[in-house]
Design an enzyme around this catalytic site. Structure first.
Site, PDB file in Angstrom:
ATOM      1  N   ARG A 142      48.221 -13.201   9.162  1.00 45.53           N
ATOM      2  CA  ARG A 142      48.197 -14.360   8.255  1.00 45.53           C
ATOM      3  C   ARG A 142      49.153 -14.174   7.083  1.00 45.53           C
ATOM      4  NH1 ARG A 142      45.191 -15.385   3.391  1.00 45.53           N
ATOM      5  NH2 ARG A 142      43.831 -13.586   3.732  1.00 45.53           N
ATOM      6  N   HIS A 193      40.509  -6.997   5.958  1.00 47.69           N
ATOM      7  CA  HIS A 193      40.575  -8.080   4.976  1.00 47.69           C
ATOM      8  C   HIS A 193      40.303  -9.453   5.584  1.00 47.69           C
ATOM      9  CE1 HIS A 193      41.746 -10.199   1.394  1.00 47.69           C
ATOM     10  NE2 HIS A 193      42.760 -10.785   1.989  1.00 47.69           N
ATOM     11  N   GLU A 250      54.132 -14.407  -3.132  1.00 48.15           N
ATOM     12  CA  GLU A 250      53.383 -13.315  -2.499  1.00 48.15           C
ATOM     13  C   GLU A 250      54.155 -12.859  -1.272  1.00 48.15           C
ATOM     14  OE1 GLU A 250      48.926 -13.297  -2.902  1.00 48.15           O
ATOM     15  OE2 GLU A 250      49.260 -15.426  -2.676  1.00 48.15           O
TER      16      GLU A 250
END
Ligand SMILES: Cc1cc2nc3c(=O)[nH]c(=O)nc-3n(C[C@H](O)[C@H](O)[C@H](O)COP(=O)(O)OP(=O)(O)OC[C@H]3O[C@@H](n4cnc5c(N)ncnc54)[C@H](O)[C@@H]3O)c2cc1C
Length: 487
Positions: free
Chosen positions: A370, A335, A114
């Protein structure tokens, strides 16, 4: 429900669940979920859990480095070291507990990539990782007689009392209270303070409000993460996430002219960290004058896509998009929260006997942004650490709380209409991807007025009122922190 427990855990997402199952049978644990247990961010997590489980081409140092780079080196290095070094053992433990991560044809864990990760180190269950973890951990918790899980039971207020806490509860229309010697706040995120978010309805920041009202320190709360690629559906508040793993598997990000554009903003292209990609989208939208953006994964085989991303393919199909043939319309939205209730390496807040873990806590692991798939990991590592620290206190003979009376009057005026909507509009306008300093200052004044109104008035303690109070408190704290950072 009993009158008192050793430990009250507010929340049954990954942090609450994993904390709960650490306690031995002689410790009474009450774990509460304000709606049904399936409604939480954990159950929505798609991408996976990051962890260095193999050391052939990966290392703890690389995971630490990727976490620091994504967080712009604003992370707490000790917390990152703990996360990265201890996380793999927790992943192995949940596998032993029955969590099923995808494997390759040789039976080895299938690691995906990712944004921001320099190696394939993310274990996943198709694109339904969080649901798999929540279901399996709930099963483990249900087998332990010392844990009582109550759904649809909302904590509306927590107060400190001698030797612990009293929590006031609302279940349907019925009020009650419970006493606990220790509390772990694991109430998740704050997404509902925004107009558009990937977060579920439970994400109203209640735990952060409780901690703030009791006087615990809140830190870096203006560190809000916006995910670059949520399915763009302007008519709905909860935006369906198109996981970063889709870009990890090769999807391109296109502008309104159906052209790739990330090379204008970052050499890591589509796999740059989230804040970089979200910012690039907003800047590109200013350049082109259009909010139209797309993910394109049509160059991948249909069978692969529907097998690897069943939830995403189905959700897109339900919205009229076949990801093997069509472009997926995307846009950034709120998010995740990197800041929150400040805790130390054992998840202790600044108040005795009060702990926080998971998204509501600020451990310092994420810094300014993050790294993908580090959040489920954080919930495991620091949820466990909270529980182990409480076990030590109990073993050391800390006094247990004595149950006392419950308040009996929760009546008052109805919540004034429009406050929640006004707060969401302010946050969306003032503090989205690229903050607007003058809108932050103006918005803060209005939100502070709402706060005074809710604090000084006598309102009925309904679920709606309590959530509005949480949203207003969280918005106020975010805008105050942001305004200070502009100075
Ligand atoms: C769509 C989506 C996809 C994601 N994908 C990933 C991913 O792939 N990998 C990753 O690492 N992270 C991912 N994340 C982030 C991650 O899922 C969350 O940060 C994490 O699950 C938070 O866990 P938690 O236990 O802190 O909170 P949650 O799972 O949100 O649980 C919060 C709990 O608190 C309860 N609660 C709240 N207020 C009260 C109250 N007043 N009284 C009683 N109970 C209360 C709720 O009912 C709920 O049970 C994703 C998040 C979203 C929204």
């Amino acid at each position: 429900m009993k009158k008192s427990y050793d430990v009250l855990i507010a929340g049954s997402g990954i942090a609450g669940l994993y904390a709960a199952i650490q306690f031995g049978c002689d410790t009474s644990v009450l774990m509460l979920a304000k709606q049904s247990r399936e409604i939480c961010s954990t159950a929505l997590a798609q991408g996976g859990v990051a962890g260095v489980l193999k050391h052939d081409d990966d290392s703890f140092d690389l995971h630490v480095k990727d976490t620091l780079v994504a967080g712009s080196y604003k992370n707490d290095i000790d917390a990152v070291e703990v996360l990265v070094h201890e996380g793999p053992e927790d992943i192995r433990k949940i596998i032993e507990m029955g969590v099923d991560f995808d494997k390759d044809e040789n039976g080895e864990l299938n690691m995906t990539l990712e944004g921001g990760h320099s190696r394939r180190r993310i274990v996943h269950h198709k694109d339904r990782t969080g649901k798999e973890i929540a279901e399996k951990l709930t099963k483990v918790a249900a087998q332990k007689s010392n844990i009582q899980l109550e759904e649809n039971t909302m904590i509306i207020n927590i107060e400190r009392v001698v030797g612990g806490f009293r929590a006031d509860l609302l279940r349907g229309e019925e009020y009650s209270c419970v006493y606990a010697s220790f509390v772990i706040l694991a109430t998740g995120g704050i997404g509902r303070v925004y107009r558009y978010t990937t977060n579920p309805a439970t994400a109203t920041g209640d735990g952060i409000r409780f901690a703030y009202e009791m006087g615990a320190k809140i830190k870096n709360i203006s560190a809000v993460q916006f995910h670059p690629t949520a399915f763009n559906s302007p008519n709905s508040r909860e935006q369906f996430l198109i996981s970063e793993a889709v870009r990890g598997e090769g999807a391109y990000l296109l502008n309104c002219d159906k052209q790739r554009f990330m090379d204008r903003y970052d050499e890591r292209l589509e796999l740059a960290p989230r804040d970089v990609v979200s910012r690039a989208i907003v800047l590109e939208s200013r350049r082109t004058g259009s909010n139209e953006f797309f993910l394109d994964i049509t160059h991948k085989d249909r069978e692969f896509l529907f097998d690897r991303f069943p939830a995403i393919s189905e959700a897109c199909l339900a919205r009229g998009v076949d990801i093997s043939k069509d472009l997926i319309p995307v846009y950034p939205c709120q998010h995740y929260l990197m800041g929150g209730i400040d805790v130390d390496l054992n998840a202790r807040t600044t108040l005795p006997r009060l702990y926080a873990a998971g998204e509501c806590a600020h451990t310092g692991v994420h810094g300014g942004n993050r790294l993908a798939s580090n959040s489920l990991l954080e919930g495991l590592v620091f949820g466990r650490r909270a529980a182990l620290d409480i076990i030590k206190c109990l073993d050391a003979g800390f006094a247990r709380v004595n149950p006392g009376p419950c308040p009996d009057d929760f009546s008052g005026a109805p919540l004034p209409t429009g406050i929640r909507t006004a707060v969401r509009e302010i946050m969306q306008r003032a503090y989205f991807v690229i903050p607007n300093p003058s809108a932050v200052r103006q918005g803060l004044k209005r939100v502070e007025e709402f706060m005074k109104r809710l604090q000084n008035g006598r309102f009925a303690q309904t679920a709606d009122f309590c959530e509005a109070k949480s949203l207003v408190t969280v918005a106020c704290l975010i805008l105050q922190d942001a305004a200070q950072n502009f100075e």
